[in-house]
Design a protein around this motif. Structure first.
Motif, PDB file in Angstrom:
ATOM      1  N   LEU A  84       0.878  -1.738   0.306  1.00  0.00           N
ATOM      2  CA  LEU A  84       0.051   0.229   0.042  1.00  0.00           C
ATOM      3  C   LEU A  84       0.911   1.248  -0.657  1.00  0.00           C
ATOM      4  O   LEU A  84       1.009   2.259  -0.455  1.00  0.00           O
ATOM      5  CB  LEU A  84      -1.467  -0.154   1.162  1.00  0.00           C
ATOM      6  CG  LEU A  84      -1.935  -1.202   1.800  1.00  0.00           C
ATOM      7  CD1 LEU A  84      -2.453  -0.922   2.252  1.00  0.00           C
ATOM      8  CD2 LEU A  84      -3.103  -1.074  -0.232  1.00  0.00           C
ATOM      9  N   ARG A  85       2.187   1.285   0.592  1.00  0.00           N
ATOM     10  CA  ARG A  85       2.707   2.281   0.457  1.00  0.00           C
ATOM     11  C   ARG A  85       3.504   2.970  -0.180  1.00  0.00           C
ATOM     12  O   ARG A  85       3.652   3.367  -0.117  1.00  0.00           O
ATOM     13  CB  ARG A  85       3.649   2.344   2.645  1.00  0.00           C
ATOM     14  CG  ARG A  85       2.357   2.559   2.888  1.00  0.00           C
ATOM     15  CD  ARG A  85       3.371   1.491   4.758  1.00  0.00           C
ATOM     16  NE  ARG A  85       2.219   2.673   5.307  1.00  0.00           N
ATOM     17  CZ  ARG A  85       1.543   1.915   5.653  1.00  0.00           C
ATOM     18  NH1 ARG A  85       0.356   1.174   4.873  1.00  0.00           N
ATOM     19  NH2 ARG A  85       0.281   2.659   6.829  1.00  0.00           N
ATOM     20  N   GLN A  86       4.098   1.289  -1.397  1.00  0.00           N
ATOM     21  CA  GLN A  86       4.906   1.617  -2.353  1.00  0.00           C
ATOM     22  C   GLN A  86       3.696   2.418  -3.527  1.00  0.00           C
ATOM     23  O   GLN A  86       3.953   3.108  -4.164  1.00  0.00           O
ATOM     24  CB  GLN A  86       4.862   0.215  -2.940  1.00  0.00           C
ATOM     25  CG  GLN A  86       5.655   0.268  -4.146  1.00  0.00           C
ATOM     26  CD  GLN A  86       6.648   0.685  -4.183  1.00  0.00           C
ATOM     27  OE1 GLN A  86       7.962   1.427  -3.218  1.00  0.00           O
ATOM     28  NE2 GLN A  86       7.201   1.670  -5.704  1.00  0.00           N
ATOM     29  N   LEU A  87       2.632   1.496  -3.447  1.00  0.00           N
ATOM     30  CA  LEU A  87       1.287   2.520  -4.767  1.00  0.00           C
ATOM     31  C   LEU A  87       1.413   3.685  -4.604  1.00  0.00           C
ATOM     32  O   LEU A  87       1.234   4.534  -4.824  1.00  0.00           O
ATOM     33  CB  LEU A  87       0.412   1.296  -3.503  1.00  0.00           C
ATOM     34  CG  LEU A  87      -1.261   2.156  -4.776  1.00  0.00           C
ATOM     35  CD1 LEU A  87      -0.828   1.197  -6.224  1.00  0.00           C
ATOM     36  CD2 LEU A  87      -2.136   1.443  -4.779  1.00  0.00           C
ATOM     37  N   GLN A  88       1.588   4.183  -2.704  1.00  0.00           N
ATOM     38  CA  GLN A  88       0.831   5.383  -2.388  1.00  0.00           C
ATOM     39  C   GLN A  88       2.086   6.015  -2.843  1.00  0.00           C
ATOM     40  O   GLN A  88       2.137   7.272  -3.855  1.00  0.00           O
ATOM     41  CB  GLN A  88       1.092   6.299  -0.926  1.00  0.00           C
ATOM     42  CG  GLN A  88       0.541   7.165  -0.577  1.00  0.00           C
ATOM     43  CD  GLN A  88       1.076   8.316  -0.504  1.00  0.00           C
ATOM     44  OE1 GLN A  88       2.692   8.351  -0.525  1.00  0.00           O
ATOM     45  NE2 GLN A  88       0.572   9.302  -1.110  1.00  0.00           N
ATOM     46  N   ARG A  89       3.362   5.892  -3.085  1.00  0.00           N
ATOM     47  CA  ARG A  89       4.360   6.346  -3.537  1.00  0.00           C
ATOM     48  C   ARG A  89       4.527   6.427  -4.976  1.00  0.00           C
ATOM     49  O   ARG A  89       5.129   7.427  -5.951  1.00  0.00           O
ATOM     50  CB  ARG A  89       5.700   6.256  -2.899  1.00  0.00           C
ATOM     51  CG  ARG A  89       5.931   6.806  -1.764  1.00  0.00           C
ATOM     52  CD  ARG A  89       8.099   5.798  -0.446  1.00  0.00           C
ATOM     53  NE  ARG A  89       8.075   4.341  -1.367  1.00  0.00           N
ATOM     54  CZ  ARG A  89       7.204   3.673  -0.211  1.00  0.00           C
ATOM     55  NH1 ARG A  89       7.192   3.239   1.015  1.00  0.00           N
ATOM     56  NH2 ARG A  89       7.758   2.410  -0.758  1.00  0.00           N
ATOM     57  N   GLN A  90       4.061   5.830  -5.581  1.00  0.00           N
ATOM     58  CA  GLN A  90       4.540   5.880  -6.781  1.00  0.00           C
ATOM     59  C   GLN A  90       3.525   6.987  -7.270  1.00  0.00           C
ATOM     60  O   GLN A  90       2.868   6.904  -8.479  1.00  0.00           O
ATOM     61  CB  GLN A  90       3.995   4.450  -7.181  1.00  0.00           C
ATOM     62  CG  GLN A  90       4.563   3.419  -7.214  1.00  0.00           C
ATOM     63  CD  GLN A  90       4.720   1.868  -7.761  1.00  0.00           C
ATOM     64  OE1 GLN A  90       3.562   1.339  -7.842  1.00  0.00           O
ATOM     65  NE2 GLN A  90       5.891   0.859  -8.129  1.00  0.00           N
ATOM     66  N   VAL A  95      -4.468   6.030  -0.840  1.00  0.00           N
ATOM     67  CA  VAL A  95      -4.224   4.803  -0.944  1.00  0.00           C
ATOM     68  C   VAL A  95      -5.374   3.809   0.787  1.00  0.00           C
ATOM     69  O   VAL A  95      -5.304   4.341   1.580  1.00  0.00           O
ATOM     70  CB  VAL A  95      -3.562   3.765  -0.801  1.00  0.00           C
ATOM     71  CG1 VAL A  95      -3.412   1.772  -0.706  1.00  0.00           C
ATOM     72  CG2 VAL A  95      -2.136   4.252  -1.725  1.00  0.00           C
ATOM     73  N   HIS A  96      -6.281   3.331   0.185  1.00  0.00           N
ATOM     74  CA  HIS A  96      -7.190   2.842   1.269  1.00  0.00           C
ATOM     75  C   HIS A  96      -7.069   0.794   0.798  1.00  0.00           C
ATOM     76  O   HIS A  96      -7.791   0.127  -0.397  1.00  0.00           O
ATOM     77  CB  HIS A  96      -8.624   3.307   1.288  1.00  0.00           C
ATOM     78  CG  HIS A  96      -8.548   4.571   1.391  1.00  0.00           C
ATOM     79  ND1 HIS A  96      -8.772   4.999   0.658  1.00  0.00           N
ATOM     80  CD2 HIS A  96      -9.122   5.089   2.640  1.00  0.00           C
ATOM     81  CE1 HIS A  96      -9.479   6.400   0.858  1.00  0.00           C
ATOM     82  NE2 HIS A  96      -8.968   6.330   2.818  1.00  0.00           N
ATOM     83  N   ALA A 212     -10.642  -4.845  -1.038  1.00  0.00           N
ATOM     84  CA  ALA A 212     -10.053  -4.344  -2.143  1.00  0.00           C
ATOM     85  C   ALA A 212      -9.252  -2.970  -1.262  1.00  0.00           C
ATOM     86  O   ALA A 212      -9.358  -2.779  -0.661  1.00  0.00           O
ATOM     87  CB  ALA A 212     -11.592  -3.543  -1.720  1.00  0.00           C
ATOM     88  N   VAL A 213      -9.071  -2.803  -2.950  1.00  0.00           N
ATOM     89  CA  VAL A 213      -7.476  -1.474  -2.660  1.00  0.00           C
ATOM     90  C   VAL A 213      -8.357  -0.501  -2.902  1.00  0.00           C
ATOM     91  O   VAL A 213      -8.383  -1.075  -4.252  1.00  0.00           O
ATOM     92  CB  VAL A 213      -6.090  -2.604  -3.215  1.00  0.00           C
ATOM     93  CG1 VAL A 213      -5.209  -1.244  -2.603  1.00  0.00           C
ATOM     94  CG2 VAL A 213      -5.901  -3.685  -2.164  1.00  0.00           C
ATOM     95  N   SER A 214      -7.883   0.874  -2.778  1.00  0.00           N
ATOM     96  CA  SER A 214      -8.315   1.895  -3.545  1.00  0.00           C
ATOM     97  C   SER A 214      -7.888   2.859  -4.131  1.00  0.00           C
ATOM     98  O   SER A 214      -6.268   3.397  -3.075  1.00  0.00           O
ATOM     99  CB  SER A 214      -9.710   2.734  -3.366  1.00  0.00           C
ATOM    100  OG  SER A 214      -9.499   2.596  -1.991  1.00  0.00           O
ATOM    101  N   LEU A 215      -7.774   4.061  -4.812  1.00  0.00           N
ATOM    102  CA  LEU A 215      -6.495   4.622  -5.085  1.00  0.00           C
ATOM    103  C   LEU A 215      -7.678   5.868  -4.863  1.00  0.00           C
ATOM    104  O   LEU A 215      -8.991   5.942  -6.034  1.00  0.00           O
ATOM    105  CB  LEU A 215      -6.113   5.125  -6.032  1.00  0.00           C
ATOM    106  CG  LEU A 215      -4.510   4.235  -6.439  1.00  0.00           C
ATOM    107  CD1 LEU A 215      -4.411   5.163  -7.617  1.00  0.00           C
ATOM    108  CD2 LEU A 215      -3.635   4.960  -5.567  1.00  0.00           C
ATOM    109  N   THR A 216      -7.801   7.192  -3.677  1.00  0.00           N
ATOM    110  CA  THR A 216      -8.912   8.036  -3.694  1.00  0.00           C
ATOM    111  C   THR A 216      -7.898   9.745  -4.004  1.00  0.00           C
ATOM    112  O   THR A 216      -6.951   9.841  -3.354  1.00  0.00           O
ATOM    113  CB  THR A 216      -9.518   7.795  -2.774  1.00  0.00           C
ATOM    114  OG1 THR A 216     -10.147   6.507  -2.517  1.00  0.00           O
ATOM    115  CG2 THR A 216     -10.523   8.974  -2.226  1.00  0.00           C
ATOM    116  N   ALA A 217      -9.169  10.211  -4.495  1.00  0.00           N
ATOM    117  CA  ALA A 217      -8.911  12.281  -4.485  1.00  0.00           C
ATOM    118  C   ALA A 217     -10.076  12.950  -4.464  1.00  0.00           C
ATOM    119  O   ALA A 217     -10.642  12.720  -5.235  1.00  0.00           O
ATOM    120  CB  ALA A 217      -7.919  12.054  -5.477  1.00  0.00           C
TER     121      ALA A 217
END
Length: 260
Positions: A84-90, A95-96, A212-217
């Motif tokens: 999750l933290r890698q995805l946020q950095r990318q 990320v949830h 589930a994993v999500s990207l939110t903005a």
């Protein structure tokens, strides 16, 4: 001793494939029938094998229970945290990680974006999310059995939060079909008009979607189309978490080249 343990393991594996006779168990264990019978009786007492009315032995419920206990004790957040933290950095976005817990879908981890939108997002760890008006909710619903989905939605009042909210079961079902077909869900401001989100499923060792994993903005930071551009990274992240949980995807068949 190690060889004896390995033979007992082989015996249990074979009992899962077909009923074992005492003679076959004796051969697998490499011992006399009387010794094999004592070993089978010990395994039967632990419910690792079960004796049938025909006198054969089959896989027992004790191992199934152990498997369920092991699956239940896995800390999803622990396995997912680094990914999750890698995805946020990318991606730079929030990320949830959400999980079905009882009758609710709950945020179990969140990695905030350093951007302005992180301050505005209402989500927090431990908070239940709308089952039908969220990307993570729709991803999890899309892969549930009909019985389980009916149970979760039976008492849902389809409240209209925004202009894009699904407000009846039929329209939601049509959307869930699309989610299951393409392998991801979106939230086009369906609960909070200014919040955009995309989500992908996480599977356990049985292939069951459990999270589930999500990207939110918020929309002024990233539009829905801009979030969808990050789907390859999001799909990769959910696949990596699934692998951590023991999921092995089915190999993709490669078509044979045409004969010239």
């Amino acid at each position: 001793m190690a060889q004896a343990i390995q033979r007992a393991i082989n015996l249990i594996r074979l009992s899962a494939e077909h009923p074992l006779s005492l003679a076959e168990a004796s051969d697998v264990l490499g011992v006399h029938k009387s010794t094999a019978l004592r070993i089978l009786q010990t395994l039967e007492a632990a419910r690792f094998v079960r004796k049938t009315g025909a006198g054969t032995y089959v896989f027992g419920s004790g191992l199934i229970e152990l498997s369920e206990l092991a699956l239940g004790s896995m800390d999803l957040r622990q396995f997912a945290s680094g990914h999750l933290r890698q995805l946020q950095r990318q991606t730079g976005h929030t990320v949830h990680l959400a999980q079905l817990t009882g009758d609710e879908i709950v945020y179990v981890d969140k990695v905030d974006s350093p951007a302005f939108d992180a301050v505005k997002l209402p989500s927090r760890i431990g908070r239940a999310v709308s089952i039908y008006a969220s990307a993570v909710g729709k991803v999890i619903l899309a892969y549930l059995s009909r019985e389980e989905r009916d149970r979760l939605l039976a008492h849902v009042s389809f409240e209209r939060y925004t202009a894009t909210t699904f407000t009846d079961r039929d329209s939601l079902e049509a959307e869930l079909t699309r989610v299951a077909e393409r392998g991801w869900a979106l939230d086009d401001g369906e609960h909070d008009a200014y919040v955009m989100c995309v989500a992908t499923p996480v599977r356990d060792s049985r292939g069951k979607v459990i999270a589930a994993v999500s990207l939110t903005a918020i929309e002024v930071i990233a539009t829905l189309d801009q979030l969808k551009e990050k789907l390859p990274l999001l799909l990769e992240t959910s696949a990596l978490i699934s692998q951590e949980l023991g999921f092995t995807p089915e190999p993709v068949a490669v078509p044979a080249p045409p004969v010239s």
